[in-house]
Design an enzyme around this catalytic site. Sequence first.
Site, PDB file in Angstrom:
ATOM      1  N   LYS A 166      32.336  69.857  31.715  1.00 63.25           N
ATOM      2  CA  LYS A 166      33.373  69.412  30.769  1.00 63.25           C
ATOM      3  C   LYS A 166      32.747  68.491  29.741  1.00 63.25           C
ATOM      4  CE  LYS A 166      37.934  69.352  32.915  1.00 63.25           C
ATOM      5  NZ  LYS A 166      38.970  68.461  33.432  1.00 63.25           N
ATOM      6  N   ARG A 226      53.617  64.842  39.315  1.00 63.07           N
ATOM      7  CA  ARG A 226      54.589  64.338  38.345  1.00 63.07           C
ATOM      8  C   ARG A 226      55.814  65.244  38.257  1.00 63.07           C
ATOM      9  NH1 ARG A 226      49.933  64.481  34.033  1.00 63.07           N
ATOM     10  NH2 ARG A 226      49.770  66.382  35.250  1.00 63.07           N
TER      11      ARG A 226
HETATM   12  O1  PNS Z   1      42.184  64.551  37.201  1.00 59.07           O
HETATM   13  P1  PNS Z   1      41.962  65.991  37.524  1.00 59.07           P
HETATM   14  O2  PNS Z   1      41.101  66.639  36.458  1.00 59.07           O
HETATM   15  O3  PNS Z   1      43.239  66.742  37.780  1.00 59.07           O
HETATM   16  O4  PNS Z   1      41.119  66.026  38.893  1.00 59.07           O
HETATM   17  C1  PNS Z   1      40.725  67.246  39.473  1.00 59.07           C
HETATM   18  C2  PNS Z   1      39.729  67.004  40.628  1.00 59.07           C
HETATM   19  C3  PNS Z   1      38.557  66.152  40.162  1.00 59.07           C
HETATM   20  C4  PNS Z   1      40.428  66.311  41.758  1.00 59.07           C
HETATM   21  C5  PNS Z   1      39.239  68.423  41.095  1.00 59.07           C
HETATM   22  O5  PNS Z   1      38.794  69.143  39.997  1.00 59.07           O
HETATM   23  C6  PNS Z   1      38.137  68.342  42.127  1.00 59.07           C
HETATM   24  O6  PNS Z   1      38.378  67.987  43.262  1.00 59.07           O
HETATM   25  N1  PNS Z   1      36.898  68.632  41.700  1.00 59.07           N
HETATM   26  C7  PNS Z   1      35.707  68.522  42.517  1.00 59.07           C
HETATM   27  C8  PNS Z   1      35.170  69.877  42.934  1.00 59.07           C
HETATM   28  C9  PNS Z   1      35.940  70.407  44.103  1.00 59.07           C
HETATM   29  O7  PNS Z   1      36.033  69.807  45.149  1.00 59.07           O
HETATM   30  N2  PNS Z   1      36.529  71.595  43.899  1.00 59.07           N
HETATM   31  C10 PNS Z   1      37.350  72.247  44.885  1.00 59.07           C
HETATM   32  C11 PNS Z   1      38.759  71.704  44.828  1.00 59.07           C
HETATM   33  S1  PNS Z   1      39.803  72.636  45.812  1.00 59.07           S
END
Ligand code: PNS
Length: 190
Positions: free
Chosen positions: A43, A92
């Site tokens: 990102k 939310r």
């Molecule tokens: O604030 P966000 O962008 O909604 O957070 C999303 C987040 C960081 C919680 C999610 O993308 C994540 O857990 N990423 C790490 C990689 C991972 O564990 N992926 C599998 C999730 S099921």
Amino acid sequence: MKRIKAIYPGSFDPPTNGHLDLIERGSKIFDELIVAILRNPEKAPLFSVADRRNMLEAMTRGFENVSVDTFDGLTVDYALKVEAQAILRGIRAISDYEYELQMALMNRKLHPELETVFMMPAEKYSYLSSRLVREVAQLGGAIDCLVPELVAQKLREKIDVAHKFENRERAASKTSAAEKSRVTKKRSKS
Ligand code: PNS
């Protein structure tokens, strides 16, 4: 007595009043809460991880049992590393539910011992997201009630720098166009 440690993972780009509301709620039910910022190389964030960490540290200074950290890779692996038993996520509106459910179930599949705990922020933050805050700020709208003052300040600085850069680029491209037409005119005269 068993102490419950939770992580609150997210992008926090930027952190909002909604995030802060959830951190406050989480700090009341968990013994320890780690706000964990994902370092995501895919990102292109508005704020660097270091900036987001500084903002979150300043925002959470008043909570004794809250700390801020960064992580990459799987959230469940990070949770295991810091010996957390729970993942805190905010919901939310119904629209969040599908994505959050999918993520919670995938995390459960990866690490069944880890519980995802959903909390709802105050209704006044139910429309608030980092993406909308970025958009409103970039288009010159008021963001004062959406983010803490220190985040609003950082957003204003960031957007001022971006505008200055844009204006400089525009001025440079105008100068070079004017220079080109001057040279063309000179050549056609000679
Ligand atoms: O604030 P966000 O962008 O909604 O957070 C999303 C987040 C960081 C919680 C999610 O993308 C994540 O857990 N990423 C790490 C990689 C991972 O564990 N992926 C599998 C999730 S099921």
